[in-house]
Design an enzyme around this catalytic site. Sequence first.
Site, short mmCIF file in Angstrom:
data_model
loop_
_atom_site.label_atom_id
_atom_site.label_comp_id
_atom_site.label_asym_id
_atom_site.label_seq_id
_atom_site.Cartn_x
_atom_site.Cartn_y
_atom_site.Cartn_z
CG MET A 32 -20.21 26.50 -43.48
SD MET A 32 -20.56 24.92 -44.24
CE MET A 32 -21.72 25.40 -45.49
CG HIS A 36 -24.15 36.36 -47.78
ND1 HIS A 36 -25.09 36.51 -46.78
CD2 HIS A 36 -24.06 35.02 -48.02
CE1 HIS A 36 -25.56 35.32 -46.43
NE2 HIS A 36 -24.94 34.39 -47.16
CG HIS A 39 -22.43 35.15 -43.53
ND1 HIS A 39 -22.21 35.05 -44.89
CD2 HIS A 39 -22.71 33.90 -43.11
CE1 HIS A 39 -22.34 33.77 -45.26
NE2 HIS A 39 -22.65 33.06 -44.21
CD GLN A 63 -22.40 22.05 -42.46
OE1 GLN A 63 -21.85 22.16 -41.37
NE2 GLN A 63 -23.28 22.95 -42.90
CG ASP A 79 -12.48 37.84 -51.72
OD1 ASP A 79 -11.50 38.61 -51.83
OD2 ASP A 79 -12.96 37.20 -52.67
CG ASP A 80 -15.01 34.93 -46.32
OD1 ASP A 80 -15.82 35.52 -47.08
OD2 ASP A 80 -14.94 33.69 -46.23
CD GLN A 83 -17.98 40.56 -47.21
OE1 GLN A 83 -18.99 41.07 -46.74
NE2 GLN A 83 -18.01 39.51 -48.01
N GLY A 149 -29.09 32.15 -38.43
CA GLY A 149 -30.06 32.79 -39.32
C GLY A 149 -31.33 31.96 -39.44
CD GLU A 150 -36.28 34.19 -37.73
OE1 GLU A 150 -36.77 34.81 -38.69
OE2 GLU A 150 -36.69 34.29 -36.55
CE LYS A 151 -31.17 30.78 -47.66
NZ LYS A 151 -30.04 29.92 -47.46
CG ASP A 152 -29.56 28.08 -43.36
OD1 ASP A 152 -29.57 27.43 -44.39
OD2 ASP A 152 -28.94 29.18 -43.26
CD GLN A 155 -27.52 25.66 -39.87
OE1 GLN A 155 -26.96 24.91 -40.66
NE2 GLN A 155 -27.26 26.95 -39.83
CG LEU A 186 -28.47 38.38 -49.11
CD1 LEU A 186 -27.48 39.30 -48.44
CD2 LEU A 186 -28.44 38.61 -50.62
CB SER A 187 -27.70 31.56 -50.23
OG SER A 187 -26.94 30.37 -50.35
CB SER A 188 -22.20 31.19 -49.57
OG SER A 188 -22.16 31.75 -48.28
NE ARG A 189 -24.80 24.93 -51.17
CZ ARG A 189 -24.96 24.80 -49.86
NH1 ARG A 189 -25.72 25.65 -49.20
NH2 ARG A 189 -24.36 23.82 -49.21
P1 AMP Z 1 -23.51 29.55 -43.81
O1 AMP Z 1 -22.20 30.25 -43.93
O2 AMP Z 1 -24.32 29.55 -45.07
O3 AMP Z 1 -23.41 28.19 -43.16
O4 AMP Z 1 -24.38 30.42 -42.82
C1 AMP Z 1 -23.88 30.82 -41.58
C2 AMP Z 1 -24.99 31.47 -40.79
O5 AMP Z 1 -25.51 32.57 -41.52
C3 AMP Z 1 -26.17 30.52 -40.53
O6 AMP Z 1 -26.65 30.75 -39.22
C4 AMP Z 1 -27.17 30.96 -41.55
O7 AMP Z 1 -28.51 30.71 -41.18
C5 AMP Z 1 -26.91 32.45 -41.62
N1 AMP Z 1 -27.40 33.00 -42.88
C6 AMP Z 1 -27.12 32.57 -44.14
N2 AMP Z 1 -27.79 33.29 -45.06
C7 AMP Z 1 -28.53 34.19 -44.36
C8 AMP Z 1 -29.44 35.21 -44.73
N3 AMP Z 1 -29.75 35.46 -46.00
N4 AMP Z 1 -30.01 35.94 -43.75
C9 AMP Z 1 -29.72 35.70 -42.45
N5 AMP Z 1 -28.86 34.76 -42.04
C10 AMP Z 1 -28.27 34.00 -42.98
#
Ligand code: AMP
Length: 280
Positions: A32, A36, A39, A63, A79-80, A83, A149-152, A155, A186-189
């Site tokens: 989304m 960072h 991603h 969502q 910016d994206d 990167q 990512g296993e972070k989510d 999901q 790490l998280s965009s938020r």
């Molecule tokens: P998002 O843009 O937040 O929807 O995330 C896009 C993808 O990046 C999803 O598969 C997330 O699980 C993954 N992701 C987000 N943050 C991390 C992180 N800190 N480490 C690994 N994967 C991540």
Amino acid sequence: VPFEIHRTVDEIRSRVVEWRNEGLSVSLVPTMGGLHAGHLALIKHAEMIADRVVVTLFVNPTQFNNREDLTTYPGNEVDDMKQLVTTGVAALYAPSPEVMYPKGFSTAVHVDASAGILCDRHRPGHFDGVTTVCAKLFNQIPAQTACFGEKDYQQLFVIRRMVEDLNLSILIEPVPTIREEDGLALSSRNARLSKEQREAAPILHQVMIDTVASIHDGLPISKALEQGASTIERTGCFELEYFELRRQRDLDLAHSLDEPCRLFVAASLGTVRLIDNVAV
Ligand code: AMP
């Protein structure tokens, strides 16, 4: 490989079909935006397993169960792209909401497994939005693999379930969580955290690590979870949603370590909702 930008289904699909016809393998990295290092880890993984990597950038409105979260969602396309040019990504697919949800759109994918638990309990409808948009992306882009990512973790779980249940011909590749040096995932938020909130945020991961250690030291699981949750609550910084040990296989509550488990947390710092999980 030059970096391409596509905005429509026909464009991205015909490009990927071309690659596949040339015998090249393709991996998909749905995001989304607000890119960072997390991603970038997915992209690296995708580059390792495929000849061409397609990153998708779409802030999926369906969502978001909270309007403010959607309107304040961090990230901007320029910016994206800056990167992405530093990576080996072959194409960016950035459709508009109108391309993804034209007038009359009325279909949804619902995965029942893990309904009512973890994030689904606190974000009703969220995962229907996620599975529906991912099903669309998988159909629009005939890639062999997609990286998540296993972070989510929930999901990742519902997407794998969907792929299996609907016999989608794509392999889901999990990628470990990338963290700041202080442990914050790490998280965009995270960009929306104030200075004070940013300082408090790593407590979540620290408490998770301590809880895992206590469990391995033999403290009963229920006691360890109680202790962890109360440590988080005692800081007075967080609104704790859940702090739970669940089986990796089916996300059922775990009462022993007989099989692989994960510790899951969700907590808000002000209006910023943070989630994390670690293997136990
Ligand atoms: P998002 O843009 O937040 O929807 O995330 C896009 C993808 O990046 C999803 O598969 C997330 O699980 C993954 N992701 C987000 N943050 C991390 C992180 N800190 N480490 C690994 N994967 C991540």
